[in-house]
Scaffold this motif. Sequence first.
Motif, PDB file in Angstrom:
ATOM      1  N   ALA A  93     -63.766  72.043   1.465  1.00 26.55           N
ATOM      2  CA  ALA A  93     -63.925  71.400   0.159  1.00 26.55           C
ATOM      3  C   ALA A  93     -64.218  72.442  -0.921  1.00 26.55           C
ATOM      4  O   ALA A  93     -63.681  72.365  -2.036  1.00 26.55           O
TER       5      ALA A  93
ATOM      6  N   CYS B 126     -62.597  60.425  -3.368  1.00 26.15           N
ATOM      7  CA  CYS B 126     -62.490  61.399  -4.451  1.00 26.15           C
ATOM      8  C   CYS B 126     -61.027  61.531  -4.879  1.00 26.15           C
ATOM      9  O   CYS B 126     -60.152  61.777  -4.040  1.00 26.15           O
TER      10      CYS B 126
ATOM     11  N   ASP C 128     -62.027  67.100  -6.823  1.00 28.77           N
ATOM     12  CA  ASP C 128     -62.320  68.205  -5.913  1.00 28.77           C
ATOM     13  C   ASP C 128     -63.725  68.744  -6.150  1.00 28.77           C
ATOM     14  O   ASP C 128     -64.414  69.150  -5.205  1.00 28.77           O
TER      15      ASP C 128
ATOM     16  N   ARG D 187     -58.444  75.109  -7.189  1.00 34.21           N
ATOM     17  CA  ARG D 187     -57.969  74.236  -8.266  1.00 34.21           C
ATOM     18  C   ARG D 187     -58.578  74.651  -9.603  1.00 34.21           C
ATOM     19  O   ARG D 187     -57.911  74.611 -10.645  1.00 34.21           O
TER      20      ARG D 187
ATOM     21  N   ASN E 166     -57.472  62.961  -6.510  1.00 33.35           N
ATOM     22  CA  ASN E 166     -56.783  64.246  -6.394  1.00 33.35           C
ATOM     23  C   ASN E 166     -56.695  64.902  -7.770  1.00 33.35           C
ATOM     24  O   ASN E 166     -55.624  65.044  -8.364  1.00 33.35           O
TER      25      ASN E 166
ATOM     26  N   LYS F 168     -66.170  66.333  -4.456  1.00 31.58           N
ATOM     27  CA  LYS F 168     -66.181  66.473  -2.997  1.00 31.58           C
ATOM     28  C   LYS F 168     -66.957  67.718  -2.581  1.00 31.58           C
ATOM     29  O   LYS F 168     -67.781  67.677  -1.652  1.00 31.58           O
TER      30      LYS F 168
ATOM     31  N   ALA G  61     -60.990  74.432  -1.719  1.00 31.19           N
ATOM     32  CA  ALA G  61     -60.019  73.631  -2.480  1.00 31.19           C
ATOM     33  C   ALA G  61     -60.463  73.490  -3.936  1.00 31.19           C
ATOM     34  O   ALA G  61     -59.640  73.588  -4.860  1.00 31.19           O
ATOM     35  N   TYR G  62     -61.741  73.268  -4.139  1.00 28.14           N
ATOM     36  CA  TYR G  62     -62.270  73.127  -5.507  1.00 28.14           C
ATOM     37  C   TYR G  62     -62.096  74.422  -6.285  1.00 28.14           C
ATOM     38  O   TYR G  62     -61.620  74.423  -7.436  1.00 28.14           O
TER      39      TYR G  62
END
Length: 361
Positions: free
Chosen positions: A247, A175, A182, A254, A177, A185, A250-251
């Motif tokens: 995951a 996946c 994100d 972002r 960056n 993932k 983080a997604y």
Amino acid sequence: MLSPPTEDSPSAPAPLRTDRQNLIERWAARHGVDAARRLAEAEDLADAVAQEITPDNTLDTYAKSWRVWTRFCAMTGLPEREGSRGALVAFVTWMLREGQQNGTGYASTSASTHLAAAVVGLRQRGVQVSSDDQAEARAALEGMTVKLLQNGERRGRGQAVGADVDGLRVIARACPNTLAGDRDKALILTGFHYASRAQDPAGLLAGDVALTPRGLVVSVLTGKTKHSVRDAKINRQDDREICPVEAWMAYRARLAAEAPPRWSEPTAPAFVGVDRHGNVTGGMVPDSVTRAVKRISARAGVPLAWTGHSLRIGLATTARKRGKDAVAIADQGGWARHSRSMNGYFQRVDGWEDNATAGLT
């Protein structure tokens, strides 16, 4: 707001209009005209409620199968609103021989689905279809399917491959960056851990995914059965590379940093579409989830390409391999505890572990 179904609505399980009128007349004779009118209005409301609570994917199946039935009737010159024994047997025969738009035959599983849904459509339109006639059509379908197999014909896509932990690692590493990376993932890792169907992540709102000290609680509301309304708990995993909780966090971080604030609201879609420029295009739908799973697995070079159902199969088979209790697996994936489909996934594992040829040499 509930609205009364129309006469030709594939989602309106209403009796024959003549039967309804006869019923109203009996009510009027028994209770008076005003009471009969109120009872008739209650019947209309019941029809509207039935339409409102029928899942969208079920309505789509009914509509698609009715189109197959009307195409069959147009090609054979049979009336649409007759469900006789001969018409139903002719229908399944036509489907297996040439029913698809390209002139080829349907797989038997698809033909079976269209038969069942077409019978529903006929009955909803006031056509009497006897159980015996439907059973004879189904027997004809099964018999012709056996003949096709004996003649070497194999139709359909076969069983979808189940996701596995090794595949999750490969996908996580592939996946990019980016926001889309994100999202990919998080979609795969969370979906695997609650045994998602393609429509499940598409139906989630951000507020349906709660972060807790132990992990995530995903409120999955598919509407298919009462077992599909569940709070699936996803534990943090020791391997942070494929931890669904990491995951997801983080997604979402972002998304909050790179997209307009409205996409981080609790009422916004949990999983959003992202264009090649990194712009959010809206919420994902079941078809886009299915395409995403295929694309993500292909990008990672997973040996056997995953489909929209691979995550669901993968949770069942992987948990079975790890010795998890069948009841716990059923509850996590929203299966009935004696589900035939879940037991079929178990057989994929058991058929190798308990096989008579295992360890012979």
